[in-house]
Design an enzyme around this catalytic site. Structure first.
Site, mmCIF file in Angstrom:
data_model
loop_
_atom_site.group_PDB
_atom_site.id
_atom_site.type_symbol
_atom_site.label_atom_id
_atom_site.label_comp_id
_atom_site.label_asym_id
_atom_site.label_seq_id
_atom_site.Cartn_x
_atom_site.Cartn_y
_atom_site.Cartn_z
ATOM 1 N N GLU A 83 0.980 -1.364 0.070
ATOM 2 C CA GLU A 83 -0.179 0.112 0.238
ATOM 3 C C GLU A 83 0.627 1.589 -0.630
ATOM 4 O O GLU A 83 0.710 2.033 -0.567
ATOM 5 C CB GLU A 83 -1.294 -0.167 1.109
ATOM 6 C CG GLU A 83 -2.043 -1.006 0.905
ATOM 7 C CD GLU A 83 -2.909 -0.723 0.120
ATOM 8 O OE1 GLU A 83 -3.099 0.608 -0.489
ATOM 9 O OE2 GLU A 83 -3.221 -1.795 -1.001
ATOM 10 N N CYS A 90 -13.403 0.764 -15.368
ATOM 11 C CA CYS A 90 -13.876 2.545 -14.990
ATOM 12 C C CYS A 90 -12.195 3.301 -15.109
ATOM 13 O O CYS A 90 -12.146 3.823 -14.470
ATOM 14 C CB CYS A 90 -14.988 2.934 -13.969
ATOM 15 S SG CYS A 90 -15.393 4.380 -13.705
ATOM 16 N N CYS A 137 -17.704 1.191 -20.474
ATOM 17 C CA CYS A 137 -18.838 1.190 -19.606
ATOM 18 C C CYS A 137 -20.017 -0.184 -20.017
ATOM 19 O O CYS A 137 -20.418 -0.684 -19.272
ATOM 20 C CB CYS A 137 -19.525 2.397 -19.918
ATOM 21 S SG CYS A 137 -18.445 3.453 -19.166
ATOM 22 N N CYS A 156 -19.648 -2.607 -17.458
ATOM 23 C CA CYS A 156 -19.033 -2.131 -16.114
ATOM 24 C C CYS A 156 -20.703 -3.172 -15.230
ATOM 25 O O CYS A 156 -21.858 -2.881 -15.374
ATOM 26 C CB CYS A 156 -19.535 -0.756 -15.823
ATOM 27 S SG CYS A 156 -19.913 -0.038 -14.273
ATOM 28 N N CYS A 216 -25.625 4.013 -12.679
ATOM 29 C CA CYS A 216 -24.075 5.017 -13.001
ATOM 30 C C CYS A 216 -25.312 6.654 -13.744
ATOM 31 O O CYS A 216 -25.342 6.382 -14.524
ATOM 32 C CB CYS A 216 -22.651 4.338 -13.807
ATOM 33 S SG CYS A 216 -21.503 6.051 -13.811
#
Length: 354
Positions: A34, A189, A196, A199, A205
């Site tokens: 991270e 995305c 899309c 998605c 959305c």
DNA sequence: AAGCCGGGGGC
DNA sequence: GCCCCAGGCTT
């Protein structure tokens, strides 16, 4: 559970990434990944991560290492405060938590270099704790899905995004859901040309329904980047070069660089003040290095010393063979200059640090 | 709130 | 070129 979380979890199992080297790893490795992934893309991080865990397999090994060794492994990755804070945090974990990576969010978020999102990511991915993250991917996904206008750097906008991130959390499968958010943002995305049609939440959305996908998230306001100039003084004695350790604050903090000056005059004055004598000097080809907030034009000035310096290198400075220097904690432009300086090095050696 | 802090991927 | 990336710290 919200339809959003449910759809993402389902999508993740079939279409998500499942072979990233830190997936399913312990908290130490999730934390390390991270930190490396802050402002840095996955493809860039992977080779650094692999070398890093090989050298420092657990938090105790990291704490036992010198900061210099840690920064040498960070060399080329940028944002070197991340490396310094990582090392500092490892020593805190050893001292304060008996070498066991802390289990509580409140303890993790106190570690240097760890903010709200990074601490939440560790808790969610390593401990399956119900925590919301808000990184670049999530900001983009939520800005579009919820139709949130405004730059995410704006405090009010960021607060709305956090609020949505919390509200959409599922009750379970937190690790899968968190990974889904990031994988969705990275592969579907995307910033440019999002897919899309692939998605899992296209039906709900807001950006898609209102034809604002390309306009969201609102880009950051841009400013002109100032231009600066610098001279790198490459002080050579045979195959050895002088490097100085930079102060820990500021650009390239804690890294080793040739003496740097604003112009050639300043470099010459310093050279004379050191009572050094040159046998040859050469101006190498200028090159530029671009940072987020300015562009630096660098002129390397190579000087062969007539004699071995009488005094040993001052504290905070050292003489290294060019080949050795390439394995030290140096920033990318210095690596570039050293590589030009030593054209006889094998490709393998030059690329060892990536 | 704004600035600082790297380097590279992708277009 | 441009924009952003599994952000956090300092002022």
């Amino acid at each position: 559970m919200s339809s959003f979380a449910h759809q993402l979890i389902r999508w993740q199992k079939q279409h998500g990434r499942h072979h990233l080297p830190w997936q399913g790893a312990d908290a130490y490795r999730v934390w390390l990944s991270e930190i490396m992934l802050q402002q840095t893309q996955v493809a860039t991080v992977i080779p650094y991560y692999q070398r890093f865990v090989a050298a420092f397999p657990d938090v105790a090994a990291l704490a036992a290492a010198s900061e210099d060794d840690v920064l040498a492994h960070w060399s080329g990755l940028g944002y070197y405060a991340r490396g310094r804070n990582l090392h500092k945090a490892a020593r805190i974990v050893v001292e304060k938590f008996d070498s066991a990576f802390p289990r509580k969010f409140d303890d993790i978020v106190e570690l240097p270099g760890v903010g709200r999102s990074t601490a939440a990511a560790v808790c969610a991915l390593a401990y399956h704790e119900r925590r919301a993250i808000l990184d670049g991917n999530v900001k983009r996904v939520l800005a579009r899905y919820c139709g949130i206008e405004g730059w995410a750097g704006d405090k009010k906008v960021e607060e709305r995004l956090w609020q949505q991130a919390e509200a959409l959390l599922p009750e379970s499968d937190i690790a899968t859901y968190t990974q889904a958010l990031m994988d969705m943002g990275a592969t579907v995305c995307t910033r440019i040309k999002p897919k899309c049609v692939l998605c899992p939440v296209q039906a709900d959305c807001v950006a898609l329904a209102t034809d604002r996908v390309a306009a969201l998230p609102t880009p950051r306001p841009r400013k002109a980047v100032p231009e600066r100039h610098a001279v790198f003084l490459l002080l050579m004695h045979g195959n050895d070069i002088l490097l100085e350790k930079r102060p820990s604050s500021g650009i390239w903090g804690g890294l080793w660089c040739p003496p740097q000056f604003e112009d050639e005059t300043a470099a010459r004055e310093w050279f004379i003040r050191q009572e050094l004598e040159a046998s040859a000097g050469e101006r190498l080809e200028e090159f530029s290095h671009t940072f987020t907030h300015f562009r630096l034009h660098i002129t390397p000035l190579k000087v062969q010393l007539a004699h071995k310096p009488l005094r040993a290198a001052q504290p905070g400075a050292m003489w290294l063979e060019v080949e050795e220097a390439l394995g030290a904690a140096i920033p990318t432009p210095v690596r570039k200059v050293l590589s030009v300086l030593s054209p006889l090095l094998s490709n393998q050696h030059q690329n060892r640090r990536g």
